[in-house]
Scaffold this active site. Sequence first.
Site, mmCIF file in Angstrom:
data_model
loop_
_atom_site.group_PDB
_atom_site.id
_atom_site.type_symbol
_atom_site.label_atom_id
_atom_site.label_comp_id
_atom_site.label_asym_id
_atom_site.label_seq_id
_atom_site.Cartn_x
_atom_site.Cartn_y
_atom_site.Cartn_z
ATOM 1 N N GLY A 78 73.536 74.755 -51.131
ATOM 2 C CA GLY A 78 72.481 75.534 -51.774
ATOM 3 C C GLY A 78 72.881 76.975 -51.986
ATOM 4 N N HIS A 118 81.514 74.065 -59.835
ATOM 5 C CA HIS A 118 81.008 72.807 -59.280
ATOM 6 C C HIS A 118 79.490 72.729 -59.304
ATOM 7 C CE1 HIS A 118 80.562 74.878 -55.248
ATOM 8 N NE2 HIS A 118 79.506 74.086 -55.220
ATOM 9 N N SER A 127 76.032 77.713 -52.845
ATOM 10 C CA SER A 127 77.126 77.659 -53.810
ATOM 11 C C SER A 127 76.824 78.494 -55.046
ATOM 12 C CB SER A 127 77.366 76.221 -54.264
ATOM 13 O OG SER A 127 78.068 75.500 -53.308
ATOM 14 N N GLY A 128 77.869 79.116 -55.572
ATOM 15 C CA GLY A 128 77.734 79.903 -56.784
ATOM 16 C C GLY A 128 77.202 81.297 -56.567
ATOM 17 N N ASP A 137 87.113 77.661 -59.340
ATOM 18 C CA ASP A 137 85.721 77.206 -59.213
ATOM 19 C C ASP A 137 84.781 78.327 -59.669
ATOM 20 O OD1 ASP A 137 83.441 75.813 -58.590
ATOM 21 O OD2 ASP A 137 83.644 76.031 -56.411
#
Length: 271
Positions: A217, A75, A219-220, A124
């Site tokens: 922020g 995402h 995320s990932g 994801d």
Amino acid sequence: MIWLVTLLACFGLICAEEPFNHNVHNGRVIGGHDSKPNTWKWQVSLQHDSYNDNYFYHICGGSIIDAFHVMTAAHCVLSMDPTEYRVVVGEYNLYEYDGSEQFIRVDRIVVHPGWNGDLANGNDIAILRLADPVYNNGYVAIANLPYPGETLPHGFTCTITGWGLIDFEGNVPTVLQEAPLDVVEHSVCSQYDWWGSVALNTMVCAGGDGIISGCQGDSGGPLSCYTNGAWRVHGVVSYGPAGMCNQYKKPTVFTRVSSFLDWMYSVMNLA
């Protein structure tokens, strides 16, 4: 940019990515604290150039998984044009040049084929191939990964790191934040008063105490856990609750890395 699960009518949940406020205040990954420099060497800042003006801003975290590849959340991929992105490794203070950074452009983006934009469906995860290799300048390291299918016991303490929001007002930190999160096993996280059916076996839940969490922020970025004698990246930050990120019984949810190793290695072995 932690995305927040999309459900019908987005009831109680944010259903689209929103740019976050870049006011700079000293603070925390929610409930966390400033990390020590040169500690989480596999941490990456994924940055995006929205207007093709060579001005990059942090959108997500990531992890170095070999000299040419970074793992992040699907995402986080706002466009499949790799020229719009760069990664920064060896980063600590987003707003100062520390001398430890390497700024590397992205050459190719591979999103998991099972990703359909619905966080509740899982998958994801994405791999970025870099235009140039990460070199060992003493401030970077390749992440250790878990064993295939490995899971963590309920209550096992891991660490989330990132430059995500530190409060509900939209403030972001200047330096990399870290916070401990306890794993919530799937049988608990999938209960109706936790995340219910949107918590899958291919995910890791951690937190949910109403105090500490990831936020937009983060995320990932990695969920790092000390297992089998080494820090290993067991999770990729995927989603959390709408509104305040640190809600009771709504832990931060991560893509479970151990569920995707075969796919990751197949992507990394592409010519």
